[in-house]
Write a protein that holds these residues in place. Structure first.
Motif, PDB file in Angstrom:
ATOM      1  N   PRO A 167       0.840  -1.278   0.162  1.00  0.00           N
ATOM      2  CA  PRO A 167       0.403  -0.126   0.046  1.00  0.00           C
ATOM      3  C   PRO A 167       1.031   1.300   0.022  1.00  0.00           C
ATOM      4  CG  PRO A 167      -0.351  -0.923   2.008  1.00  0.00           C
ATOM      5  CD  PRO A 167      -0.094  -2.394   1.012  1.00  0.00           C
ATOM      6  N   ALA A 168       2.034   1.410   0.994  1.00  0.00           N
ATOM      7  CA  ALA A 168       2.851   2.301   0.938  1.00  0.00           C
ATOM      8  C   ALA A 168       3.075   2.941  -0.738  1.00  0.00           C
ATOM      9  CB  ALA A 168       4.185   2.486   1.854  1.00  0.00           C
ATOM     10  N   LEU A 169       3.167   1.523  -1.374  1.00  0.00           N
ATOM     11  CA  LEU A 169       4.204   1.312  -3.051  1.00  0.00           C
ATOM     12  C   LEU A 169       3.849   1.442  -3.792  1.00  0.00           C
ATOM     13  CD1 LEU A 169       7.380  -0.670  -1.824  1.00  0.00           C
ATOM     14  CD2 LEU A 169       7.358   2.055  -1.762  1.00  0.00           C
ATOM     15  N   ALA A 170       2.853   1.144  -4.343  1.00  0.00           N
ATOM     16  CA  ALA A 170       1.657   1.456  -4.905  1.00  0.00           C
ATOM     17  C   ALA A 170       1.577   2.600  -5.642  1.00  0.00           C
ATOM     18  CB  ALA A 170      -0.178   0.832  -5.268  1.00  0.00           C
ATOM     19  N   GLY A 171       1.643   2.479  -6.972  1.00  0.00           N
ATOM     20  CA  GLY A 171       1.588   4.211  -7.608  1.00  0.00           C
ATOM     21  C   GLY A 171       2.750   4.515  -7.001  1.00  0.00           C
ATOM     22  N   HIS A 172       4.219   4.251  -6.808  1.00  0.00           N
ATOM     23  CA  HIS A 172       5.497   5.111  -6.409  1.00  0.00           C
ATOM     24  C   HIS A 172       6.754   3.683  -7.199  1.00  0.00           C
ATOM     25  CE1 HIS A 172       3.235   8.124  -3.944  1.00  0.00           C
ATOM     26  NE2 HIS A 172       2.893   6.978  -3.127  1.00  0.00           N
ATOM     27  N   TRP A 173       6.209   2.740  -7.623  1.00  0.00           N
ATOM     28  CA  TRP A 173       7.362   2.271  -8.537  1.00  0.00           C
ATOM     29  C   TRP A 173       8.240   2.490  -9.555  1.00  0.00           C
ATOM     30  CZ3 TRP A 173       7.876  -2.413  -6.573  1.00  0.00           C
ATOM     31  CH2 TRP A 173       8.450  -3.571  -7.103  1.00  0.00           C
TER      32      TRP A 173
END
Length: 289
Positions: A167-173
């Protein structure tokens, strides 16, 4: 991004250190509780010429996973002290998350070995509600990062998918997040796993929740000390690990702290986000006033 490796003798073997850059000015950067040296690559990418960023894999993590216990933050601080002694010249000492607590202890024990201290979303004593086991409290906050230590994965791609869904990295890969995830994986398909030694996490987490050593060390700071914080936590949403009201309390108690809230990041992306990494670089390379 080109990197080099160094092995520093410590009690029980050799501690792996990853190096970026070849400059004479050195920053030693310490990672979090289930992380590795590779969590610092996005920061290293923005370090100016003339600097070397040296990030150790702490005992029980990454390429130092083979090192024996006992674990605990004093043990990690001793290992980081060995890295500081290896470089000499009083490097800047930075730490993220658990690494901030380790860096604070190492700096407090041997203030002459580091030029200054930089804390990134960690280092302040954490309040624990009455009747709550500190280890359980921290494990609940970390969530998936702890859960993965008990899992096996059929392939490298399956492990990357696990992190892509975090949840903290989804969209920030990004390539740096992927490199971090790949570095953490060991074993053979179909039973691959994280390199983090689960046995290290319990004593380390209990030490993080023991407030007095950090309160005492903060009270002995003699130089301006940047404290960069994220507005959201391990799961990419509030509460933050270090909420603004907690930061305000300690900024009043410790005049040497220089708090800076980094906008639009969470506990992970404060190192991986390009703008946040630039803020961390400025804190490392600029003398705080």
């Amino acid at each position: 991004m080109r990197l080099r490796v160094l092995d520093v003798p410590v009690d029980g073997g050799e501690l792996r250190v990853i190096l970026w850059g070849t400059g004479r000015r050195v920053a030693v950067a310490v990672h979090g509780i289930t992380a590795s040296a590779m969590s610092w690559q996005a920061v290293a990418r923005q370090m100016p010429p003339g600097w070397t960023l040296a990030a150790p894999d702490l005992r029980g993590r990454g390429s130092s996973a083979h090192l024996p216990g006992p674990y605990g933050l004093e043990r990690h601080a001793a290992d980081v002290t060995a890295v500081l002694r290896h470089f000499g010249g009083r490097p800047v000492l930075a730490g993220h998350s658990m690494g901030a607590y380790v860096a604070l202890l190492a700096h407090d024990a041997h203030p002459s070995l580091s030029r200054r201290l930089v804390l990134v979303d960690g280092g302040l004593p954490l309040p624990v509600p009455d009747g709550v086991d500190p280890e359980v409290s921290l494990e609940a906050a970390i969530g998936p990062a702890i859960a993965r230590l008990r899992q096996t994965f059929a392939s490298t791609e399956a492990y990357l998918d696990f992190w892509r869904a975090h949840p903290a990295l989804a969209g920030h890969w990004s390539p740096d997040v992927e490199a971090y995830a790949r570095y953490d994986l060991t074993g053979e398909a179909p039973s691959m796993r994280s390199r983090v030694a689960e046995a290290a996490v319990s004593p380390d987490s209990r030490d993080i929740m023991a407030g007095k050593p950090f309160a005492d060390a903060l009270g002995r700071l003699t130089q301006p000390t940047p404290l960069l914080t994220a507005p959201t936590g391990f799961l990419g949403e509030p509460p933050a690990l270090l909420p603004p009201e907690l930061v305000a309390v300690w900024a009043e108690r410790v005049p040497q702290l220089r708090p800076q809230l980094v906008p639009d990041v969470n506990h992970y992306t404060i190192l991986f986000d390009k703008r946040a990494a630039a803020a961390v670089v400025r804190a490392i390379t600029t003398v705080a006033a």
